[in-house]
Motif scaffolding. Structure first.
Motif, PDB file in Angstrom:
ATOM      1  N   ARG A  51      21.001  -4.682 -57.348  1.00  0.00           N
ATOM      2  CA  ARG A  51      19.642  -5.165 -57.096  1.00  0.00           C
ATOM      3  C   ARG A  51      19.212  -4.810 -55.674  1.00  0.00           C
ATOM      4  NH1 ARG A  51      18.339 -11.363 -58.409  1.00  0.00           N
ATOM      5  NH2 ARG A  51      18.841 -10.579 -60.487  1.00  0.00           N
ATOM      6  N   LEU A  52      20.087  -5.041 -54.718  1.00  0.00           N
ATOM      7  CA  LEU A  52      19.768  -4.724 -53.325  1.00  0.00           C
ATOM      8  C   LEU A  52      19.667  -3.217 -53.117  1.00  0.00           C
ATOM      9  CD1 LEU A  52      22.074  -7.341 -51.600  1.00  0.00           C
ATOM     10  CD2 LEU A  52      19.572  -7.383 -51.676  1.00  0.00           C
ATOM     11  N   ALA A  53      20.475  -2.452 -53.820  1.00  0.00           N
ATOM     12  CA  ALA A  53      20.410  -0.997 -53.707  1.00  0.00           C
ATOM     13  C   ALA A  53      19.077  -0.468 -54.208  1.00  0.00           C
ATOM     14  CB  ALA A  53      21.560  -0.360 -54.483  1.00  0.00           C
ATOM     15  N   VAL A  54      18.542  -1.085 -55.239  1.00  0.00           N
ATOM     16  CA  VAL A  54      17.225  -0.682 -55.760  1.00  0.00           C
ATOM     17  C   VAL A  54      16.147  -0.910 -54.706  1.00  0.00           C
ATOM     18  CG1 VAL A  54      15.440  -1.274 -57.446  1.00  0.00           C
ATOM     19  CG2 VAL A  54      17.802  -0.969 -58.192  1.00  0.00           C
ATOM     20  N   ALA A  55      16.218  -2.048 -54.024  1.00  0.00           N
ATOM     21  CA  ALA A  55      15.247  -2.325 -52.968  1.00  0.00           C
ATOM     22  C   ALA A  55      15.331  -1.282 -51.865  1.00  0.00           C
ATOM     23  CB  ALA A  55      15.474  -3.721 -52.399  1.00  0.00           C
ATOM     24  N   THR A  56      16.540  -0.935 -51.478  1.00  0.00           N
ATOM     25  CA  THR A  56      16.731   0.069 -50.436  1.00  0.00           C
ATOM     26  C   THR A  56      16.174   1.417 -50.858  1.00  0.00           C
ATOM     27  OG1 THR A  56      18.718  -1.058 -49.634  1.00  0.00           O
ATOM     28  CG2 THR A  56      18.461   1.263 -49.046  1.00  0.00           C
ATOM     29  N   ALA A  57      16.401   1.785 -52.108  1.00  0.00           N
ATOM     30  CA  ALA A  57      15.979   3.101 -52.592  1.00  0.00           C
ATOM     31  C   ALA A  57      14.470   3.192 -52.794  1.00  0.00           C
ATOM     32  CB  ALA A  57      16.697   3.411 -53.902  1.00  0.00           C
ATOM     33  N   THR A  58      13.855   2.120 -53.247  1.00  0.00           N
ATOM     34  CA  THR A  58      12.433   2.159 -53.590  1.00  0.00           C
ATOM     35  C   THR A  58      11.516   1.680 -52.479  1.00  0.00           C
ATOM     36  OG1 THR A  58      12.442  -0.082 -54.533  1.00  0.00           O
ATOM     37  CG2 THR A  58      13.018   1.758 -56.013  1.00  0.00           C
ATOM     38  N   VAL A 102      13.130  -7.208 -53.486  1.00  0.00           N
ATOM     39  CA  VAL A 102      13.544  -7.706 -54.792  1.00  0.00           C
ATOM     40  C   VAL A 102      13.764  -9.214 -54.734  1.00  0.00           C
ATOM     41  CG1 VAL A 102      14.580  -5.534 -55.504  1.00  0.00           C
ATOM     42  CG2 VAL A 102      15.957  -7.198 -54.241  1.00  0.00           C
ATOM     43  N   ALA A 103      14.000  -9.797 -55.892  1.00  0.00           N
ATOM     44  CA  ALA A 103      14.272 -11.233 -55.982  1.00  0.00           C
ATOM     45  C   ALA A 103      15.605 -11.547 -55.295  1.00  0.00           C
ATOM     46  CB  ALA A 103      14.324 -11.664 -57.442  1.00  0.00           C
ATOM     47  N   PRO A 104      15.774 -12.766 -54.822  1.00  0.00           N
ATOM     48  CA  PRO A 104      17.055 -13.155 -54.221  1.00  0.00           C
ATOM     49  C   PRO A 104      18.210 -12.915 -55.188  1.00  0.00           C
ATOM     50  CG  PRO A 104      15.386 -14.837 -53.842  1.00  0.00           C
ATOM     51  CD  PRO A 104      14.786 -13.867 -54.812  1.00  0.00           C
ATOM     52  N   VAL A 105      19.401 -12.744 -54.628  1.00  0.00           N
ATOM     53  CA  VAL A 105      20.584 -12.505 -55.469  1.00  0.00           C
ATOM     54  C   VAL A 105      21.365 -13.785 -55.723  1.00  0.00           C
ATOM     55  CG1 VAL A 105      20.786 -10.101 -54.770  1.00  0.00           C
ATOM     56  CG2 VAL A 105      22.017 -11.865 -53.469  1.00  0.00           C
ATOM     57  N   ARG A 106      20.896 -14.913 -55.213  1.00  0.00           N
ATOM     58  CA  ARG A 106      21.639 -16.167 -55.392  1.00  0.00           C
ATOM     59  C   ARG A 106      21.694 -16.616 -56.846  1.00  0.00           C
ATOM     60  NH1 ARG A 106      17.086 -17.362 -52.245  1.00  0.00           N
ATOM     61  NH2 ARG A 106      15.476 -18.636 -53.257  1.00  0.00           N
ATOM     62  N   ASP A 107      20.783 -16.111 -57.676  1.00  0.00           N
ATOM     63  CA  ASP A 107      20.863 -16.447 -59.096  1.00  0.00           C
ATOM     64  C   ASP A 107      22.086 -15.811 -59.742  1.00  0.00           C
ATOM     65  OD1 ASP A 107      19.608 -13.882 -58.768  1.00  0.00           O
ATOM     66  OD2 ASP A 107      19.033 -13.946 -60.892  1.00  0.00           O
ATOM     67  N   LEU A 108      22.613 -14.772 -59.100  1.00  0.00           N
ATOM     68  CA  LEU A 108      23.779 -14.074 -59.625  1.00  0.00           C
ATOM     69  C   LEU A 108      25.084 -14.570 -59.010  1.00  0.00           C
ATOM     70  CD1 LEU A 108      22.288 -10.463 -59.482  1.00  0.00           C
ATOM     71  CD2 LEU A 108      22.678 -11.824 -61.558  1.00  0.00           C
ATOM     72  N   SER A 121      30.119  -5.691 -49.038  1.00  0.00           N
ATOM     73  CA  SER A 121      31.139  -4.651 -48.976  1.00  0.00           C
ATOM     74  C   SER A 121      30.797  -3.462 -49.874  1.00  0.00           C
ATOM     75  CB  SER A 121      32.497  -5.232 -49.369  1.00  0.00           C
ATOM     76  OG  SER A 121      33.510  -4.274 -49.257  1.00  0.00           O
ATOM     77  N   ILE A 122      30.257  -3.740 -51.036  1.00  0.00           N
ATOM     78  CA  ILE A 122      29.849  -2.651 -51.931  1.00  0.00           C
ATOM     79  C   ILE A 122      28.739  -1.832 -51.282  1.00  0.00           C
ATOM     80  CG2 ILE A 122      28.737  -2.121 -54.129  1.00  0.00           C
ATOM     81  CD1 ILE A 122      30.242  -4.482 -55.343  1.00  0.00           C
ATOM     82  N   GLY A 123      27.779  -2.516 -50.675  1.00  0.00           N
ATOM     83  CA  GLY A 123      26.702  -1.807 -49.995  1.00  0.00           C
ATOM     84  C   GLY A 123      27.213  -0.968 -48.832  1.00  0.00           C
ATOM     85  N   VAL A 124      28.145  -1.521 -48.059  1.00  0.00           N
ATOM     86  CA  VAL A 124      28.729  -0.785 -46.939  1.00  0.00           C
ATOM     87  C   VAL A 124      29.459   0.460 -47.449  1.00  0.00           C
ATOM     88  CG1 VAL A 124      30.535  -0.874 -45.171  1.00  0.00           C
ATOM     89  CG2 VAL A 124      28.898  -2.753 -45.392  1.00  0.00           C
ATOM     90  N   SER A 143      33.323  -8.761 -59.454  1.00  0.00           N
ATOM     91  CA  SER A 143      32.898  -9.278 -60.744  1.00  0.00           C
ATOM     92  C   SER A 143      31.601  -8.608 -61.181  1.00  0.00           C
ATOM     93  CB  SER A 143      32.679 -10.782 -60.640  1.00  0.00           C
ATOM     94  OG  SER A 143      31.539 -11.050 -59.826  1.00  0.00           O
ATOM     95  N   PRO A 144      31.246  -8.712 -62.457  1.00  0.00           N
ATOM     96  CA  PRO A 144      29.956  -8.173 -62.906  1.00  0.00           C
ATOM     97  C   PRO A 144      28.776  -8.756 -62.140  1.00  0.00           C
ATOM     98  CG  PRO A 144      31.358  -8.641 -64.790  1.00  0.00           C
ATOM     99  CD  PRO A 144      32.069  -9.200 -63.594  1.00  0.00           C
ATOM    100  N   ALA A 145      28.848 -10.050 -61.789  1.00  0.00           N
ATOM    101  CA  ALA A 145      27.752 -10.667 -61.046  1.00  0.00           C
ATOM    102  C   ALA A 145      27.621 -10.055 -59.659  1.00  0.00           C
ATOM    103  CB  ALA A 145      27.971 -12.177 -60.946  1.00  0.00           C
ATOM    104  N   VAL A 146      28.739  -9.823 -58.997  1.00  0.00           N
ATOM    105  CA  VAL A 146      28.725  -9.204 -57.675  1.00  0.00           C
ATOM    106  C   VAL A 146      28.152  -7.796 -57.756  1.00  0.00           C
ATOM    107  CG1 VAL A 146      30.243  -8.227 -55.902  1.00  0.00           C
ATOM    108  CG2 VAL A 146      30.525 -10.606 -56.634  1.00  0.00           C
TER     109      VAL A 146
END
Length: 271
Positions: free
Chosen positions: A17-24, A28-34, A48-51, A8-11
């Motif tokens: 968001r997590l990829a940005v943290a890894t790259a920079t 980042v903020a928690p993802v539970r809001d999404l 799974s997307i990150g893997v 989904s778009p939220a996923v």
């Protein structure tokens, strides 16, 4: 895992968001809001997307890790089950030089028992008795856990999405047959710079590290990605985690009665 094409778009936003943290290197903020704080399916879809991103970039899966095996931590997060993440080759500190390991943001360290599998675990019956026969050997291990979520402000969904808060791992050199010891009966002591910071027992890991392995074997099979021969499984913390700073030297030992079964050392080299 099979969520990539239907995410989904939220996923996808959570994964980005997590990829940005890894790259920079910036948490980042928690993802539970999404995705919500306890949506297991969405959380593993994010993972799974990150893997998949790591695989596309050339990383190789060498095993899995089990988290949230302690009843106290489960109560803290309001969950009644462990979680799991994926181990990649560049997380293994004995195989990868510091400059080529994934970046650490806010690491902690914990001592565990690791199993190396000698057979696939993809059968119908996967309990503590049956998985025992698939273990080639066990070793003392350290997991350097990490979080891309700022200040470790995590719920169950946050840590699952973040590959179960994985970082690096270190394996001891002494290979132990399960004929030599019972995992549930071991004791553990972990020291940082010579000071003992954590102690625990095998029974603190879901009552028996073999129970944790059986849970993972069933879960991985049901996700369509069963455990395979040759994989390393970090079976879960035997005691509390401790903060980790650059330059620190960590040593964990596991015991059975008065006998030392194995040890593992790790030094976080400063680049």
């Amino acid at each position: 895992m099979t969520y990539i094409l239907t995410a989904s778009p939220a996923v996808r936003a959570a994964a980005e968001r997590l990829a940005v943290a890894t790259a920079t290197g910036e948490p980042v903020a928690p993802v539970r809001d999404l995705i919500g704080p306890d949506d297991v399916v969405s959380a593993y879809a994010v993972q799974s997307i990150g893997v998949q991103g790591r695989l596309v970039a050339g990383a190789r899966v060498v095993g899995r890790k089990i988290g949230l095996t302690s009843p106290a931590v489960q109560r803290q997060l309001g969950v009644d089950q462990p979680d799991f993440g994926v181990l990649f080759d560049d997380m293994d500190v004995s195989e990868t030089i510091p400059a080529q390991r994934p970046r650490l943001l806010q690491p902690k360290v914990e001592a565990e028992l690791a199993f190396v599998l000698g057979a696939d675990l993809d059968g119908e019956q996967l309990d503590a008795i049956t998985v025992r026969g698939a273990i080639e050997y066990a070793v003392a291990s350290l997991e350097i856990v990490d979080s891309r979520i700022a200040d470790w402000d995590i719920t169950f969904a946050d840590t699952v999405a973040d590959n179960a808060s994985s970082g690096w791992f270190a394996l001891g050199s002494r290979r132990l047959s399960l004929e030599e010891f019972e995992p549930r009966e071991i004791a553990m002591s972990m020291a940082v710079d010579g000071e003992v910071v954590s102690t625990g027992t095998g029974s603190a890991c879901l009552g028996d590290p073999l129970n944790a392995l059986a849970w993972l074997a069933r879960t991985a099979r049901d996700f369509g990605n069963p455990l395979r021969a040759g994989e390393v499984v970090l079976s879960g913390a035997l005691g509390p985690m401790a903060p980790l700073r650059p330059g620190a030297r960590v040593r964990a030992e596991i015991f059975s009665s008065a006998e030392t079964l194995g040890a593992v050392d790790f030094a976080w080299e400063q680049l």
